[in-house]
Design a protein around this motif. Sequence first.
Motif, PDB file in Angstrom:
ATOM      1  N   LYS B   7       0.842  -1.197   0.000  1.00 33.69           N
ATOM      2  CA  LYS B   7       0.000   0.000   0.000  1.00 33.69           C
ATOM      3  C   LYS B   7       0.879   1.249   0.000  1.00 33.69           C
ATOM      4  N   LYS B   8       0.421   2.236  -0.659  1.00 32.47           N
ATOM      5  CA  LYS B   8       1.225   3.468  -0.689  1.00 32.47           C
ATOM      6  C   LYS B   8       1.204   4.131   0.680  1.00 32.47           C
ATOM      7  N   THR B   9       2.378   4.539   1.099  1.00 31.85           N
ATOM      8  CA  THR B   9       2.427   5.195   2.405  1.00 31.85           C
ATOM      9  C   THR B   9       1.809   6.585   2.290  1.00 31.85           C
ATOM     10  N   LYS B  10       1.096   6.965   3.342  1.00 33.13           N
ATOM     11  CA  LYS B  10       0.409   8.262   3.274  1.00 33.13           C
ATOM     12  C   LYS B  10       1.244   9.384   3.873  1.00 33.13           C
ATOM     13  N   VAL B  11       2.372   9.007   4.499  1.00 34.56           N
ATOM     14  CA  VAL B  11       3.206  10.041   5.109  1.00 34.56           C
ATOM     15  C   VAL B  11       3.964  10.760   3.995  1.00 34.56           C
ATOM     16  N   SER B  12       3.878  12.076   3.999  1.00 31.55           N
ATOM     17  CA  SER B  12       4.551  12.860   2.974  1.00 31.55           C
ATOM     18  C   SER B  12       6.054  12.822   3.202  1.00 31.55           C
ATOM     19  N   ASP B  13       6.812  12.800   2.145  1.00 32.52           N
ATOM     20  CA  ASP B  13       8.265  12.766   2.316  1.00 32.52           C
ATOM     21  C   ASP B  13       8.874  14.173   2.245  1.00 32.52           C
ATOM     22  N   GLN B  14       8.045  15.188   2.358  1.00 28.94           N
ATOM     23  CA  GLN B  14       8.592  16.549   2.330  1.00 28.94           C
ATOM     24  C   GLN B  14       8.437  17.209   3.693  1.00 28.94           C
ATOM     25  N   ILE B  15       9.391  18.060   4.002  1.00 28.17           N
ATOM     26  CA  ILE B  15       9.283  18.819   5.246  1.00 28.17           C
ATOM     27  C   ILE B  15       8.156  19.834   5.075  1.00 28.17           C
ATOM     28  N   PRO B  16       7.205  19.881   5.998  1.00 28.11           N
ATOM     29  CA  PRO B  16       6.125  20.842   5.815  1.00 28.11           C
ATOM     30  C   PRO B  16       6.654  22.273   5.916  1.00 28.11           C
ATOM     31  N   THR B  17       6.308  23.089   4.938  1.00 23.37           N
ATOM     32  CA  THR B  17       6.832  24.462   4.911  1.00 23.37           C
ATOM     33  C   THR B  17       5.777  25.494   5.302  1.00 23.37           C
ATOM     34  N   ALA B  18       4.578  25.044   5.547  1.00 27.99           N
ATOM     35  CA  ALA B  18       3.515  26.001   5.841  1.00 27.99           C
ATOM     36  C   ALA B  18       3.782  26.774   7.125  1.00 27.99           C
ATOM     37  N   SER B  19       4.409  26.123   8.104  1.00 27.74           N
ATOM     38  CA  SER B  19       4.606  26.793   9.388  1.00 27.74           C
ATOM     39  C   SER B  19       5.967  27.465   9.482  1.00 27.74           C
ATOM     40  N   MET B  20       6.713  27.458   8.395  1.00 31.86           N
ATOM     41  CA  MET B  20       8.058  28.044   8.386  1.00 31.86           C
ATOM     42  C   MET B  20       8.037  29.508   8.816  1.00 31.86           C
ATOM     43  N   ALA B  21       7.113  30.273   8.249  1.00 31.10           N
ATOM     44  CA  ALA B  21       7.040  31.693   8.578  1.00 31.10           C
ATOM     45  C   ALA B  21       6.744  31.898  10.054  1.00 31.10           C
ATOM     46  N   ASP B  22       5.884  31.053  10.600  1.00 31.13           N
ATOM     47  CA  ASP B  22       5.551  31.172  12.018  1.00 31.13           C
ATOM     48  C   ASP B  22       6.774  30.923  12.885  1.00 31.13           C
ATOM     49  N   ILE B  23       7.535  29.894  12.517  1.00 25.99           N
ATOM     50  CA  ILE B  23       8.744  29.585  13.281  1.00 25.99           C
ATOM     51  C   ILE B  23       9.722  30.753  13.188  1.00 25.99           C
ATOM     52  N   ALA B  24       9.883  31.280  11.971  1.00 23.65           N
ATOM     53  CA  ALA B  24      10.803  32.398  11.784  1.00 23.65           C
ATOM     54  C   ALA B  24      10.361  33.595  12.613  1.00 23.65           C
ATOM     55  N   PHE B  25       9.059  33.882  12.623  1.00 22.79           N
ATOM     56  CA  PHE B  25       8.578  35.022  13.406  1.00 22.79           C
ATOM     57  C   PHE B  25       8.779  34.803  14.892  1.00 22.79           C
ATOM     58  N   LEU B  26       8.561  33.559  15.323  1.00 27.63           N
ATOM     59  CA  LEU B  26       8.757  33.258  16.737  1.00 27.63           C
ATOM     60  C   LEU B  26      10.196  33.559  17.145  1.00 27.63           C
ATOM     61  N   LEU B  27      11.148  33.055  16.365  1.00 25.90           N
ATOM     62  CA  LEU B  27      12.561  33.299  16.648  1.00 25.90           C
ATOM     63  C   LEU B  27      12.863  34.790  16.556  1.00 25.90           C
ATOM     64  N   LEU B  28      12.282  35.427  15.543  1.00 26.00           N
ATOM     65  CA  LEU B  28      12.514  36.856  15.342  1.00 26.00           C
ATOM     66  C   LEU B  28      12.084  37.645  16.564  1.00 26.00           C
ATOM     67  N   ILE B  29      10.898  37.336  17.072  1.00 30.89           N
ATOM     68  CA  ILE B  29      10.396  38.070  18.234  1.00 30.89           C
ATOM     69  C   ILE B  29      11.281  37.800  19.441  1.00 30.89           C
ATOM     70  N   PHE B  30      11.732  36.566  19.577  1.00 34.50           N
ATOM     71  CA  PHE B  30      12.639  36.243  20.687  1.00 34.50           C
ATOM     72  C   PHE B  30      13.897  37.110  20.628  1.00 34.50           C
ATOM     73  N   PHE B  31      14.506  37.181  19.442  1.00 37.78           N
ATOM     74  CA  PHE B  31      15.745  37.960  19.348  1.00 37.78           C
ATOM     75  C   PHE B  31      15.482  39.460  19.472  1.00 37.78           C
ATOM     76  N   LEU B  32      14.325  39.896  18.954  1.00 42.09           N
ATOM     77  CA  LEU B  32      13.976  41.310  19.116  1.00 42.09           C
ATOM     78  C   LEU B  32      13.899  41.692  20.586  1.00 42.09           C
ATOM     79  N   VAL B  33      13.297  40.799  21.370  1.00 34.42           N
ATOM     80  CA  VAL B  33      13.090  41.105  22.779  1.00 34.42           C
ATOM     81  C   VAL B  33      14.396  41.033  23.548  1.00 34.42           C
ATOM     82  N   THR B  34      15.255  40.069  23.220  1.00 33.97           N
ATOM     83  CA  THR B  34      16.463  39.881  24.025  1.00 33.97           C
ATOM     84  C   THR B  34      17.630  40.751  23.578  1.00 33.97           C
ATOM     85  N   THR B  35      17.530  41.379  22.402  1.00 35.63           N
ATOM     86  CA  THR B  35      18.664  42.172  21.930  1.00 35.63           C
ATOM     87  C   THR B  35      18.878  43.405  22.796  1.00 35.63           C
ATOM     88  N   VAL B  36      20.119  43.607  23.188  1.00 36.90           N
ATOM     89  CA  VAL B  36      20.511  44.847  23.846  1.00 36.90           C
ATOM     90  C   VAL B  36      21.675  45.385  23.041  1.00 36.90           C
TER      91      VAL B  36
END
Lengths: 149, 142
Positions: B7-36
């Motif tokens: 049977k064909k496997t249903k798990v996608s073999d690609q890294i999901p990119t839909a949440s990439m922007a969210d992850i980037a923004f999360l990190l961005l906000i973290f560095f924005l807040v901690t930067t001195v």
Amino acid sequence: MAIKGGGLDRKSKAASEIPSSSLADIAFLLLIFFMVTTVFRTDKDRPIEWAQAAATEKIDEKVKNILNVWVERDGSIWINDRNYPMSEVSEVVGPLYAASQRHLVISVRADRETPYFYIDAVQKELVSAGVVRVVFATELERQMRGIRR
Amino acid sequence: MGILNQKKTKVSDQIPTASMADIAFLLLIFFLVTTVFPKDRGLAVVLPEPGQETEVSPKNILHIMVRTDGIVDLRRGESTSIQQVRANDLEAIWRHEVTANPNLIAAVRTHPDAPHRFMIDVLDALQLAGAERISLQMLEEF
């Protein structure tokens, strides 16, 4: 925008939404900028009033090679968030200076009203620790007298 | 997996990119807040090394004495006359004096009770005038 009812009802071809496909790229660009420029603070600022000087310059040394020695108005000394008696300053600074291969720059952050007696004592401690490069931290004084020289 | 079980496997073999922007923004906000942004600025001085004391001819010394009220007593070399000046005037004085004697050394001595900022004012004026040989001491006889 098309005027509803009457007028020309042609549909505008310009998208009315902000394009979001490059959002991630913008976010990553900003992210990388902040990651590169971030320096995690080593010590907390003490509540002092800065002295002002027009000749204020940026310290020409890496941030990790700058040690802040805070001198408060009452003469208490703070190094790396800890309070030390004046006589221990050279014992604290000496090993740090040796560990930095003599690159360490001491930033003396003294309150503007601190009596000079304490500054001189700190200076003598630093000399006995072998420190050569010292910076008296100041704020840049804005000149109101127009252009100098 | 068994050979029959193809049977064909249903798990996608690609890294999901839909949440990439969210992850980037999360990190961005973290560095924005901690930067001195470091505020490492000030007036640089070079301290003498222990035991390294040099004799200076008295005529090459410009004695600058900072009093508790911020007024500066100026004494030139071997003369005994004392001139009272303001810290701001020192810049012009130094420029004038150093053209007459290029080996001049500024000996800044500050009264132990004088606030730090008066010494900074003097040091500031000397550095603006381009003085490099400055000695900082505490005023002992007054």
